[in-house]
Every structure is written in structure tokens, then in C-alpha cells.
Design a protein around this motif. Structure first.
Motif, PDB file in Angstrom:
ATOM      1  N   HIS A  26      22.608  -3.355   1.654  1.00  0.00           N
ATOM      2  CA  HIS A  26      22.301  -1.942   1.907  1.00  0.00           C
ATOM      3  C   HIS A  26      23.472  -1.064   1.446  1.00  0.00           C
ATOM      4  CE1 HIS A  26      21.628   1.869   4.054  1.00  0.00           C
ATOM      5  NE2 HIS A  26      20.365   1.598   3.772  1.00  0.00           N
ATOM      6  N   TYR A  28      25.086   1.209   2.813  1.00  0.00           N
ATOM      7  CA  TYR A  28      26.144   1.519   3.793  1.00  0.00           C
ATOM      8  C   TYR A  28      27.120   0.364   4.027  1.00  0.00           C
ATOM      9  CZ  TYR A  28      23.074   5.384   5.458  1.00  0.00           C
ATOM     10  OH  TYR A  28      22.290   6.500   5.570  1.00  0.00           O
ATOM     11  N   ASP A  42      18.376   1.158  -0.841  1.00  0.00           N
ATOM     12  CA  ASP A  42      17.941   1.713   0.446  1.00  0.00           C
ATOM     13  C   ASP A  42      16.918   0.771   1.089  1.00  0.00           C
ATOM     14  OD1 ASP A  42      15.627   2.173  -1.043  1.00  0.00           O
ATOM     15  OD2 ASP A  42      15.570   4.330  -0.712  1.00  0.00           O
ATOM     16  N   SER A  43      16.422   1.141   2.260  1.00  0.00           N
ATOM     17  CA  SER A  43      15.517   0.249   2.999  1.00  0.00           C
ATOM     18  C   SER A  43      14.255  -0.069   2.202  1.00  0.00           C
ATOM     19  CB  SER A  43      15.102   0.897   4.321  1.00  0.00           C
ATOM     20  OG  SER A  43      16.232   1.321   5.014  1.00  0.00           O
ATOM     21  N   ASN A 116      13.147   1.381  10.773  1.00  0.00           N
ATOM     22  CA  ASN A 116      14.228   1.110  11.738  1.00  0.00           C
ATOM     23  C   ASN A 116      13.649   0.851  13.128  1.00  0.00           C
ATOM     24  OD1 ASN A 116      15.258   2.540   9.458  1.00  0.00           O
ATOM     25  ND2 ASN A 116      17.143   3.004  10.563  1.00  0.00           N
ATOM     26  N   SER A 131      12.785   6.352   4.948  1.00  0.00           N
ATOM     27  CA  SER A 131      13.110   7.748   4.657  1.00  0.00           C
ATOM     28  C   SER A 131      12.690   8.094   3.223  1.00  0.00           C
ATOM     29  CB  SER A 131      14.607   7.987   4.842  1.00  0.00           C
ATOM     30  OG  SER A 131      15.335   7.153   3.963  1.00  0.00           O
ATOM     31  N   HIS A 199      20.717  13.276   4.431  1.00  0.00           N
ATOM     32  CA  HIS A 199      19.712  12.275   4.790  1.00  0.00           C
ATOM     33  C   HIS A 199      18.787  12.895   5.846  1.00  0.00           C
ATOM     34  CE1 HIS A 199      17.955   8.519   6.180  1.00  0.00           C
ATOM     35  NE2 HIS A 199      18.367   7.999   5.032  1.00  0.00           N
ATOM     36  N   GLU A 201      17.619  11.803   8.442  1.00  0.00           N
ATOM     37  CA  GLU A 201      17.923  11.440   9.839  1.00  0.00           C
ATOM     38  C   GLU A 201      18.818  12.496  10.490  1.00  0.00           C
ATOM     39  OE1 GLU A 201      19.555   7.481  10.123  1.00  0.00           O
ATOM     40  OE2 GLU A 201      17.800   6.576   9.180  1.00  0.00           O
ATOM     41  N   SER A 215      16.492   9.972   0.765  1.00  0.00           N
ATOM     42  CA  SER A 215      16.965   8.647   1.186  1.00  0.00           C
ATOM     43  C   SER A 215      18.244   8.314   0.420  1.00  0.00           C
ATOM     44  CB  SER A 215      15.903   7.595   0.859  1.00  0.00           C
ATOM     45  OG  SER A 215      15.926   7.305  -0.528  1.00  0.00           O
ATOM     46  N   THR A 216      18.908   7.257   0.846  1.00  0.00           N
ATOM     47  CA  THR A 216      20.197   6.934   0.214  1.00  0.00           C
ATOM     48  C   THR A 216      20.022   6.599  -1.272  1.00  0.00           C
ATOM     49  OG1 THR A 216      20.086   4.623   0.964  1.00  0.00           O
ATOM     50  CG2 THR A 216      21.271   6.168   2.363  1.00  0.00           C
TER      51      THR A 216
HETATM   52  P1  13P Z   1      17.808   4.533   3.772  1.00  0.00           P
HETATM   53  O1  13P Z   1      18.914   3.754   3.090  1.00  0.00           O
HETATM   54  O2  13P Z   1      16.508   3.809   3.644  1.00  0.00           O
HETATM   55  O3  13P Z   1      17.758   5.930   3.303  1.00  0.00           O
HETATM   56  O4  13P Z   1      18.103   4.527   5.342  1.00  0.00           O
HETATM   57  C1  13P Z   1      19.268   4.832   5.909  1.00  0.00           C
HETATM   58  C2  13P Z   1      19.520   4.128   7.173  1.00  0.00           C
HETATM   59  O5  13P Z   1      19.999   4.713   8.095  1.00  0.00           O
HETATM   60  C3  13P Z   1      19.279   2.722   7.260  1.00  0.00           C
HETATM   61  O6  13P Z   1      19.580   2.309   8.519  1.00  0.00           O
END
Ligand code: 13P
Ligand code: SF4
Length: 302
Positions: A26, A28, A42-43, A116, A131, A199, A201, A215-216
Motif C-alpha cells: 500500500h 502508506y 491504493d486499496s 476498510n 475511496s 483524501h 476520508e 484516492s491515493t
Molecule cells: P486508498 O489508498 O484506497 O485511497 O485508501 C486510503 C486508506 O486509508 C487505506 O487505509
């Protein structure tokens, strides 16, 4: 990079080949984890890669719901989560009991679960989304009322983009919730030429400062399409490393914090995961079958 790290990377690459494994990472994750990745994303992108891989083992460098999703979508593979305690606090913000009660209060509404979530929640949902495709997914539902779980912020964002009625659960991601409107406003004042990418979120009162909400993975696309620009990122702090790595000609700033769960995966743990086949993620078959219906809708949209 230290010799110790280089050595571990070499050993991971060797083991990966020997065991016919794929390493999914991922955005992050720590930057050194990128070095052993077959795919970073991303997810949504990671779920698709997990669903289509022909390797025997999937090593998931992310958090537990992501590895569970991989197992649900591709059950014959061995799915390993190197850091077994890497969870997502938002995924724990709704229980099956609470969801059943929520459904009872809104008969006729469809349940759209953000990816999530835990597998047992997905099994009680009509569809999942990320996202990256939440708006498209919600618009693709035949029902007009949508119980959107668990992220209230993503739910509120989707509401601004759809005519359906979104009834959000009150969960949130602590990393994005902590990005304040003051921080966003100040970053824009200090860097007036910069584009602020956020993002979904993030809370609505922060998103109003955004030039782009995505999204990321779409952040990577934005950086690629906007060369020699200044970009402020409102998401988890290590996202900046992916953007610097792939589009170094831009100047980046971050106003996001750290997700401690995403940092639990280290090179040593990835090596041990491959060496000892740990920690294997399994989902009970009755839950897996139900959850896979919701997840298959997710990967077929967007
Ligand atoms: P995305 O990478 O899918 O945008 O999601 C971010 C996230 O918080 C994953 O836990
Ligand atoms: Fe969960 Fe937020 Fe961490 Fe993503 S960044 S894994 S949503 S706590």
C-alpha cells in the motif's frame, strides 16, 4: 540506504522467487518496503492485483482488512500479513450486531461498505467500495437509500456527488480526521501557487479547501499529469515518498499525520513472513462466500 537494509532486500527478492510469491504494497507503507514491491497502489488497485495473481503466495504489506480482502477474492492462494497486529481502527468502529440493527432501522436501504471493514461486515453488506470508486459504486446501486459504513467523512463526500440518500455510519479514520481546516488554510496561504490534494476520508470542513479530492493512487496520477507544480498533500504522511519517487520534478508538502498501523511492517518482518509463511490470513468459508459477492461488485466498478 544502509548495508543491512540492502542485504535484507536482496534476501527478500531471492525468497520471493524461490517461493513463487508476489509482494503487494500500500502507498502508506515505509519507503524501504517499496523496494521489494511487485505492485504499489491504493486499496482498489491492490485488490485487483490480488484477485488476478497467479503466484502461490501473496505477501500483503498493508493492514489486515487488505489481506483479508485478498484472501476473499483469491481463496486458493496463501495470503500473508507480515505484521499480524497491523489493523485499521476505522474497521473496528462497526460490529455485525450494530450493522444488523442499522439495517433493521432502514428496511429497503442497501448497505455499501467501505473496504476498510472486517470480513464479517462485508458478508452482511450488498456491495463494497474504495475511496477510488465510492461515487460510481453508490450510483450503480438500484436502491435509492444507501447505508454507508463505516466512514462518515467518505459518506458525506459521496453525498455531494450523488442524488441517492446516503445514511452514514459515524466511523472515521483518525489520521484524516486530525487534518484541521486551520492546517489546510495555512498551507494554502503559505504556498499560494500550490494545489491542495485531499483524501475523501478528510472531514467536509477541510475538503472545502481542496483543489482535488481523490484516492491515493489518483494522487499519483495527478502528480504525473501536473509536472513542475507545487502540491500539498492532505493524507497519510508517507504518501509523499511515492510521489517523490515517481514524479520528482514537483515540489511536495504534507499536512497529514502518521498511521501507526501502516508502519508496523518492516523489511525484517517481510523477510520473516516469506521465510516462515507467517502470518497466514484465513476467512471462514461461509463468510468468505458472502463477502466475495460484495467485493466482486467493488472490483467490477471503476
Ligand atoms: P486508498 O489508498 O484506497 O485511497 O485508501 C486510503 C486508506 O486509508 C487505506 O487505509
Ligand atoms: Fe485505517 Fe486510516 Fe490507517 Fe487507512 S490511514 S489504515 S483508514 S487508520
Amino acid at each position: 540506504m544502509e548495508n543491512k537494509e540492502k542485504n535484507l532486500i536482496r534476501k527478500i527478492e531471492e525468497l520471493k522467487k524461490k517461493k513463487n510469491a508476489v509482494i503487494l504494497v500500500h502507498n502508506y507503507q515505509r519507503p524501504e518496503i517499496y523496494e521489494v514491491a511487485d505492485y504499489i497502489g491504493d486499496s482498489l488497485g491492490l485488490s485487483k492485483k490480488a484477485a488476478e495473481t497467479d503466484k502461490d503466495i501473496i505477501v500483503f504489506c498493508g493492514v489486515k482488512f487488505m489481506a483479508e480482502t485478498a484472501k476473499i477474492l483469491n481463496p486458493k492462494k496463501i495470503v500473508l500479513l507480515p505484521a499480524i497486529d497491523a489493523g485499521c481502527p476505522m474497521a473496528e468502529m462497526i460490529t455485525v450486531k450494530q450493522l444488523k440493527e442499522f439495517k433493521k432501522q432502514h428496511p429497503g436501504a442497501a448497505v455499501v461498505a467501505y473496504v476498510n471493514t472486517n470480513a464479517n461486515i462485508k458478508a452482511e453488506s450488498d456491495a463494497c467500495c474504495t475511496s477510488g470508486n465510492a461515487v460510481e459504486l453508490v450510483n450503480s446501486m438500484k436502491e435509492n437509500e444507501i447505508l454507508f459504513i463505516p466512514d462518515k467523512n467518505l459518506g458525506a463526500y459521496v453525498q455531494t456527488k450523488t442524488n441517492k440518500k446516503i445514511i452514514p455510519w459515524q466511523g472515521y479514520c483518525h489520521v484524516h480526521q486530525n487534518i484541521s481546516p486551520e492546517k489546510a488554510k495555512l498551507a494554502k496561504e503559505q504556498n499560494p501557487k500550490a494545489k491542495l490534494i485531499m483524501h475523501p476520508e478528510c472531514p467536509a470542513e477541510v475538503l472545502k479547501y481542496a483543489d482535488e479530492i481523490c484516492s491515493t493512487e489518483k494522487m499519483v496520477k495527478f502528480a504525473k499529469e501536473n509536472k513542475n507544480k507545487q502540491i500539498i498533500l492532505a493524507t497519510e504522511i508517507d504518501m509523499i515518498n511515492r510521489l517523490i519517487k515517481e514524479n520528482p520534478e514537483n515540489k511536495y508538502y504534507s499536512i497529514g499525520g502518521t498511521c501507526p498501523n501502516m508502519k508496523k511492517t518492516t523489511l525484517k518482518k517481510v523477510y520473516e513472513a516469506l521465510e516462515k509463511n507467517q502470518y497466514e490470513i484465513n476467512v471462514p468459508e461461509n463468510i468468505r462466500i458472502k463477502a466475495s459477492k460484495a467485493l466482486n461488485k467493488m472490483i467490477s466498478v471503476g
